[in-house]
Motif scaffolding. Structure first.
Motif, PDB file in Angstrom:
ATOM      1  N   ASN A  45       9.583  -2.543  32.142  1.00 10.03           N
ATOM      2  CA  ASN A  45      10.606  -1.555  32.489  1.00 10.03           C
ATOM      3  C   ASN A  45      11.991  -2.068  32.101  1.00 10.03           C
ATOM      4  O   ASN A  45      12.359  -3.194  32.435  1.00 10.03           O
ATOM      5  CB  ASN A  45      10.538  -1.274  33.990  1.00 10.03           C
ATOM      6  CG  ASN A  45      11.610  -0.315  34.456  1.00 10.03           C
ATOM      7  OD1 ASN A  45      12.721  -0.734  34.759  1.00 10.03           O
ATOM      8  ND2 ASN A  45      11.279   0.963  34.508  1.00 10.03           N
ATOM      9  N   LEU A  46      12.771  -1.238  31.413  1.00 13.26           N
ATOM     10  CA  LEU A  46      14.075  -1.660  30.911  1.00 13.26           C
ATOM     11  C   LEU A  46      15.026  -2.065  32.028  1.00 13.26           C
ATOM     12  O   LEU A  46      15.687  -3.101  31.953  1.00 13.26           O
ATOM     13  CB  LEU A  46      14.699  -0.537  30.075  1.00 13.26           C
ATOM     14  CG  LEU A  46      16.119  -0.788  29.550  1.00 13.26           C
ATOM     15  CD1 LEU A  46      16.166  -2.031  28.673  1.00 13.26           C
ATOM     16  CD2 LEU A  46      16.626   0.431  28.785  1.00 13.26           C
ATOM     17  N   VAL A  47      15.108  -1.266  33.077  1.00 11.71           N
ATOM     18  CA  VAL A  47      16.034  -1.570  34.168  1.00 11.71           C
ATOM     19  C   VAL A  47      15.672  -2.894  34.837  1.00 11.71           C
ATOM     20  O   VAL A  47      16.543  -3.715  35.150  1.00 11.71           O
ATOM     21  CB  VAL A  47      16.048  -0.423  35.199  1.00 11.71           C
ATOM     22  CG1 VAL A  47      16.893  -0.799  36.412  1.00 11.71           C
ATOM     23  CG2 VAL A  47      16.577   0.859  34.561  1.00 11.71           C
ATOM     24  N   GLU A  48      14.383  -3.105  35.025  1.00 13.17           N
ATOM     25  CA  GLU A  48      13.936  -4.362  35.622  1.00 13.17           C
ATOM     26  C   GLU A  48      14.271  -5.539  34.706  1.00 13.17           C
ATOM     27  O   GLU A  48      14.679  -6.610  35.165  1.00 13.17           O
ATOM     28  CB  GLU A  48      12.430  -4.301  35.880  1.00 13.17           C
ATOM     29  CG  GLU A  48      11.890  -5.463  36.693  1.00 13.17           C
ATOM     30  CD  GLU A  48      10.402  -5.326  36.983  1.00 13.17           C
ATOM     31  OE1 GLU A  48       9.830  -6.292  37.520  1.00 13.17           O
ATOM     32  OE2 GLU A  48       9.816  -4.271  36.664  1.00 13.17           O
ATOM     33  N   TYR A  49      14.118  -5.325  33.404  1.00 14.40           N
ATOM     34  CA  TYR A  49      14.451  -6.381  32.443  1.00 14.40           C
ATOM     35  C   TYR A  49      15.939  -6.711  32.502  1.00 14.40           C
ATOM     36  O   TYR A  49      16.327  -7.888  32.518  1.00 14.40           O
ATOM     37  CB  TYR A  49      14.060  -5.941  31.037  1.00 14.40           C
ATOM     38  CG  TYR A  49      14.328  -6.980  29.970  1.00 14.40           C
ATOM     39  CD1 TYR A  49      13.594  -8.164  29.927  1.00 14.40           C
ATOM     40  CD2 TYR A  49      15.314  -6.777  29.005  1.00 14.40           C
ATOM     41  CE1 TYR A  49      13.833  -9.120  28.948  1.00 14.40           C
ATOM     42  CE2 TYR A  49      15.554  -7.727  28.026  1.00 14.40           C
ATOM     43  CZ  TYR A  49      14.809  -8.894  28.001  1.00 14.40           C
ATOM     44  OH  TYR A  49      15.055  -9.844  27.032  1.00 14.40           O
ATOM     45  N   GLN A  50      16.767  -5.694  32.535  1.00 13.92           N
ATOM     46  CA  GLN A  50      18.210  -5.918  32.618  1.00 13.92           C
ATOM     47  C   GLN A  50      18.582  -6.714  33.866  1.00 13.92           C
ATOM     48  O   GLN A  50      19.528  -7.507  33.856  1.00 13.92           O
ATOM     49  CB  GLN A  50      18.938  -4.574  32.623  1.00 13.92           C
ATOM     50  CG  GLN A  50      18.806  -3.815  31.316  1.00 13.92           C
ATOM     51  CD  GLN A  50      19.172  -2.350  31.456  1.00 13.92           C
ATOM     52  OE1 GLN A  50      19.422  -1.861  32.559  1.00 13.92           O
ATOM     53  NE2 GLN A  50      19.202  -1.645  30.348  1.00 13.92           N
ATOM     54  N   GLY A  51      17.807  -6.510  34.928  1.00 15.66           N
ATOM     55  CA  GLY A  51      18.080  -7.215  36.169  1.00 15.66           C
ATOM     56  C   GLY A  51      17.951  -8.722  36.054  1.00 15.66           C
ATOM     57  O   GLY A  51      18.521  -9.461  36.864  1.00 15.66           O
ATOM     58  N   LEU A  52      17.214  -9.183  35.041  1.00 15.40           N
ATOM     59  CA  LEU A  52      17.071 -10.627  34.851  1.00 15.40           C
ATOM     60  C   LEU A  52      18.397 -11.292  34.508  1.00 15.40           C
ATOM     61  O   LEU A  52      18.542 -12.509  34.664  1.00 15.40           O
ATOM     62  CB  LEU A  52      16.068 -10.913  33.727  1.00 15.40           C
ATOM     63  CG  LEU A  52      14.619 -10.483  33.955  1.00 15.40           C
ATOM     64  CD1 LEU A  52      13.794 -10.771  32.709  1.00 15.40           C
ATOM     65  CD2 LEU A  52      14.026 -11.189  35.165  1.00 15.40           C
ATOM     66  N   PHE A  53      19.365 -10.505  34.038  1.00 14.02           N
ATOM     67  CA  PHE A  53      20.611 -11.079  33.534  1.00 14.02           C
ATOM     68  C   PHE A  53      21.815 -10.755  34.421  1.00 14.02           C
ATOM     69  O   PHE A  53      22.956 -10.919  34.009  1.00 14.02           O
ATOM     70  CB  PHE A  53      20.836 -10.612  32.093  1.00 14.02           C
ATOM     71  CG  PHE A  53      19.643 -10.901  31.218  1.00 14.02           C
ATOM     72  CD1 PHE A  53      19.396 -12.188  30.768  1.00 14.02           C
ATOM     73  CD2 PHE A  53      18.738  -9.901  30.905  1.00 14.02           C
ATOM     74  CE1 PHE A  53      18.277 -12.472  30.002  1.00 14.02           C
ATOM     75  CE2 PHE A  53      17.615 -10.169  30.139  1.00 14.02           C
ATOM     76  CZ  PHE A  53      17.385 -11.462  29.686  1.00 14.02           C
TER      77      PHE A  53
END
Length: 215
Positions: A67-75
């Protein structure tokens, strides 16, 4: 070099370790994570660019992200670091990853560490034995079985040994899409025998202080 944002100001990494498995990428991840000018995703192997949009059943590990939003959350933890990265060895062999990376972060720098194919395949075989997904205990027999598994769409990819370790076509996908100046390829032997020299070369590639010495 600043962190990469798309036109909607969504945070993405500006470099990736794309592979390969069993080639010291975990050690490399920890070396880079020590540098004060580098931010590494708190999750190693999120695999987003290989898994985007796929159902949860496609994930082979609970920490993988589709999921893109979840991926962005890594940063979200990025502060003033210059180099923002993550490491997912799935990217080297996944056919979709190069194009997704090009779409989202076309300026990203890409790092690959390669291991001698025979060593890598045998290491993978032992890993599969340890994880109890390989029923054949003899490597030669498992190799022969791996040839048959290539023809079976239901076979686990990790058991298809002839597919593992053949790098040229996989790397070529990246060289076809990205300028050579954005790609660095290293050998596992260099990481083992000249680790500091290799790590400091990567620091230079990422445009951070190359004199830093990790533990």
């Amino acid at each position: 070099m600043k962190f990469t944002q798309n036109k909607n100001c969504v945070l993405f990494p500006n470099f990736l370790i794309i592979g390969s498995a069993k080639a010291g990428t975990t050690s490399l991840y920890y070396y880079l994570n020590q540098h004060p000018e580098i931010y590494m995703s708190p999750v190693k192997e999120p695999g987003f660019f290989a898994l985007e949009g796929q159902p949860s059943t496609a994930k082979t590990r609970s920490y993988q992200i589709a999921n893109l939003v979840e991926y962005q959350g890594l940063f979200r933890g990025v502060k003033e670091e210059k180099a923002i990265g993550e490491a997912s060895v799935k990217y080297l062999f996944d056919p979709h990853a190069p194009h997704r990376i090009k779409h989202y972060i076309p300026q990203a720098k890409l790092i690959a560490v390669l291991r001698h194919p025979v060593d890598k395949i045998y290491s993978k075989f032992l890993h599969n034995i340890r994880d109890r997904v390989e029923p054949i205990q003899d490597f030669a027999l498992a190799w022969e079985a791996g040839k048959q598994r290539l023809q079976d769409p239901n076979s686990l990819r990790r058991l298809q040994y002839p597919r593992i370790g053949f790098y040229y076509a996989k790397l070529q996908q990246y060289f076809d899409l990205f300028p050579t100046r954005q790609i660095r390829v290293y050998l596992y032997d260099d990481l083992q025998e000249n680790s500091l020299e290799m790590i400091q070369d990567i620091f230079s590639f990422l445009e951070v202080d190359s004199s830093f010495v990790p533990d």
